[in-house]
Write a protein that holds these residues in place. Structure first.
Motif, PDB file in Angstrom:
ATOM      1  N   GLU A 163       8.899   7.192  27.958  1.00 50.78           N
ATOM      2  CA  GLU A 163      10.025   7.252  29.211  1.00 50.78           C
ATOM      3  C   GLU A 163      10.266   6.043  29.877  1.00 50.78           C
ATOM      4  O   GLU A 163       9.309   5.009  30.026  1.00 50.78           O
ATOM      5  CB  GLU A 163       9.507   8.265  29.970  1.00 50.78           C
ATOM      6  N   LEU A 164      11.517   6.216  30.654  1.00 57.14           N
ATOM      7  CA  LEU A 164      11.926   5.052  31.495  1.00 57.14           C
ATOM      8  C   LEU A 164      11.643   5.503  32.895  1.00 57.14           C
ATOM      9  O   LEU A 164      12.086   6.568  33.133  1.00 57.14           O
ATOM     10  CB  LEU A 164      13.283   4.527  31.046  1.00 57.14           C
ATOM     11  N   ALA A 195       9.195   0.755  31.294  1.00 57.98           N
ATOM     12  CA  ALA A 195       9.081   1.659  30.134  1.00 57.98           C
ATOM     13  C   ALA A 195       7.304   2.005  30.170  1.00 57.98           C
ATOM     14  O   ALA A 195       6.518   1.274  30.458  1.00 57.98           O
ATOM     15  CB  ALA A 195       9.222   1.145  28.766  1.00 57.98           C
ATOM     16  N   VAL A 196       6.963   3.388  30.088  1.00 60.52           N
ATOM     17  CA  VAL A 196       5.658   3.898  30.178  1.00 60.52           C
ATOM     18  C   VAL A 196       5.505   4.910  29.020  1.00 60.52           C
ATOM     19  O   VAL A 196       6.332   5.294  28.614  1.00 60.52           O
ATOM     20  CB  VAL A 196       5.326   4.578  31.495  1.00 60.52           C
ATOM     21  N   ARG A 197       4.255   4.994  28.605  1.00 63.45           N
ATOM     22  CA  ARG A 197       3.691   5.923  27.623  1.00 63.45           C
ATOM     23  C   ARG A 197       2.639   6.802  28.182  1.00 63.45           C
ATOM     24  O   ARG A 197       1.788   6.151  28.834  1.00 63.45           O
ATOM     25  CB  ARG A 197       3.392   5.065  26.414  1.00 63.45           C
ATOM     26  N   ASN A 198       2.833   8.059  28.020  1.00 62.88           N
ATOM     27  CA  ASN A 198       1.516   8.796  28.350  1.00 62.88           C
ATOM     28  C   ASN A 198       0.701   8.954  27.300  1.00 62.88           C
ATOM     29  O   ASN A 198       0.917   9.255  26.016  1.00 62.88           O
ATOM     30  CB  ASN A 198       2.163  10.365  28.555  1.00 62.88           C
ATOM     31  N   PRO A 242      -2.105  11.114  25.853  1.00 63.18           N
ATOM     32  CA  PRO A 242      -2.629  12.365  26.039  1.00 63.18           C
ATOM     33  C   PRO A 242      -4.184  12.373  26.031  1.00 63.18           C
ATOM     34  O   PRO A 242      -4.768  13.336  26.646  1.00 63.18           O
ATOM     35  CB  PRO A 242      -2.107  12.956  24.789  1.00 63.18           C
ATOM     36  N   THR A 243      -5.004  11.375  25.420  1.00 59.00           N
ATOM     37  CA  THR A 243      -6.509  11.392  25.397  1.00 59.00           C
ATOM     38  C   THR A 243      -7.001  11.345  26.719  1.00 59.00           C
ATOM     39  O   THR A 243      -7.940  11.803  27.129  1.00 59.00           O
ATOM     40  CB  THR A 243      -6.988  10.283  24.415  1.00 59.00           C
ATOM     41  N   SER A 244      -6.328  10.434  27.779  1.00 63.99           N
ATOM     42  CA  SER A 244      -7.002  10.030  28.820  1.00 63.99           C
ATOM     43  C   SER A 244      -6.097  10.517  30.096  1.00 63.99           C
ATOM     44  O   SER A 244      -6.378  10.597  31.152  1.00 63.99           O
ATOM     45  CB  SER A 244      -7.162   8.723  29.117  1.00 63.99           C
ATOM     46  N   ASP A 245      -4.943  11.033  29.763  1.00 67.79           N
ATOM     47  CA  ASP A 245      -4.040  11.532  30.756  1.00 67.79           C
ATOM     48  C   ASP A 245      -3.547  10.519  31.730  1.00 67.79           C
ATOM     49  O   ASP A 245      -3.077  10.793  32.815  1.00 67.79           O
ATOM     50  CB  ASP A 245      -4.494  12.854  31.700  1.00 67.79           C
ATOM     51  N   GLN A 246      -3.370   9.166  31.406  1.00 62.81           N
ATOM     52  CA  GLN A 246      -2.957   8.113  31.908  1.00 62.81           C
ATOM     53  C   GLN A 246      -1.818   7.690  31.329  1.00 62.81           C
ATOM     54  O   GLN A 246      -1.395   7.976  30.285  1.00 62.81           O
ATOM     55  CB  GLN A 246      -3.961   6.643  31.655  1.00 62.81           C
ATOM     56  N   ILE A 247      -1.102   7.074  32.452  1.00 62.53           N
ATOM     57  CA  ILE A 247       0.329   6.355  32.014  1.00 62.53           C
ATOM     58  C   ILE A 247       0.033   4.902  31.747  1.00 62.53           C
ATOM     59  O   ILE A 247      -0.398   4.264  32.668  1.00 62.53           O
ATOM     60  CB  ILE A 247       1.403   6.705  33.048  1.00 62.53           C
ATOM     61  N   MET A 248       0.567   4.453  30.622  1.00 62.85           N
ATOM     62  CA  MET A 248       0.442   2.982  30.329  1.00 62.85           C
ATOM     63  C   MET A 248       1.724   2.348  30.382  1.00 62.85           C
ATOM     64  O   MET A 248       2.757   2.828  29.682  1.00 62.85           O
ATOM     65  CB  MET A 248      -0.096   2.867  29.045  1.00 62.85           C
ATOM     66  N   PRO A 249       1.902   1.455  31.228  1.00 62.47           N
ATOM     67  CA  PRO A 249       3.185   0.439  31.242  1.00 62.47           C
ATOM     68  C   PRO A 249       3.518  -0.191  29.923  1.00 62.47           C
ATOM     69  O   PRO A 249       2.296  -0.988  29.603  1.00 62.47           O
ATOM     70  CB  PRO A 249       2.907  -0.528  32.490  1.00 62.47           C
ATOM     71  N   CYS A 250       4.476  -0.090  29.331  1.00 66.48           N
ATOM     72  CA  CYS A 250       4.866  -0.598  28.031  1.00 66.48           C
ATOM     73  C   CYS A 250       5.754  -1.717  27.970  1.00 66.48           C
ATOM     74  O   CYS A 250       5.868  -2.437  27.209  1.00 66.48           O
ATOM     75  CB  CYS A 250       5.045   0.602  27.204  1.00 66.48           C
ATOM     76  N   GLY A 251       6.437  -1.861  28.922  1.00 66.87           N
ATOM     77  CA  GLY A 251       7.845  -2.619  29.005  1.00 66.87           C
ATOM     78  C   GLY A 251       8.320  -2.826  30.375  1.00 66.87           C
ATOM     79  O   GLY A 251       8.195  -1.880  31.201  1.00 66.87           O
TER      80      GLY A 251
END
Length: 194
Positions: free
Chosen positions: A38-39, A97-100, A102-111
């Motif tokens: 998501e953005l 841009a972030v990716r959720n 699901p294994t850790s419930d963390q939001i990873m910044p991707c872009g």
């Protein structure tokens, strides 16, 4: 070893590319965010995440030699602070841009991408970067489109950016969006060698 390394003055060839915002290709509007991503629009609370993904995106790339601050996490933090404090900063053209996960419930910044206004009717794309683990899924195009739409929304008619000539994947992306080369530049930098 570090003491055996020397510095050499090198010139990097870069293109200044420009696009008219009223002439974006029609298929640009059809870009979809990849599943699971998501953005997020600019917020000062996201500064650290922008810096983290900027560092991950550029630290092993040629641009970290052209702009050494991109090869250091502290340099990326300072660059984000500097960009966002400028009077010509365009929050509407600045996206994360972030990716959720699901294994850790963390939001990873991707872009990340940031925008500045370089003239009353012209925006300047700054540091469009995608985390190496999130490349080849279309995030670069989605970020670029979001920035261009943001510039258009604040009344810009043109947008430009600079890209190192060896970054052929980025150049192909920009050309797909209608960017054309308007100037060739040479950026001087000190580069370490063994």
């Amino acid at each position: 070893s570090p003491r055996n390394r020397r510095m050499a003055l090198t010139y990097f060839k870069r293109y200044r590319m420009e696009v008219r915002l009223d002439r974006l290709p029609a298929d640009v509007d059809c870009l979809q965010m990849p599943d699971g991503f998501e953005l997020q629009p600019w917020s000062p609370t996201l500064l650290q995440r922008h810096a983290d993904v900027k560092f991950a995106s550029f630290r092993d790339e040629l641009d970290s030699q052209v702009f050494p601050c991109l090869g250091e996490l502290d340099g990326c933090r300072q660059l984000m602070r500097d960009i966002t404090k400028r009077a010509d900063f365009v929050p509407e053209a600045t996206w994360l841009a972030v990716r959720n996960d699901p294994t850790s419930d963390q939001i990873m910044p991707c872009g990340t991408v940031q925008g500045l206004r370089s003239a009353p009717m012209e925006g300047a794309i700054q540091n469009l970067g995608v985390h190496p683990g999130c490349r080849d899924v279309g995030l670069g195009g989605v970020l670029l489109r979001a920035a261009l739409v943001g510039f258009r929304g604040v009344g810009c008619r043109y947008a430009h950016l600079e890209v190192t000539v060896q970054n052929t994947a980025a150049i192909r992306l920009y050309q797909r969006f209608g960017f054309r080369t308007v100037e060739t530049l040479y950026k001087m930098a000190d580069v370490q060698y063994a």
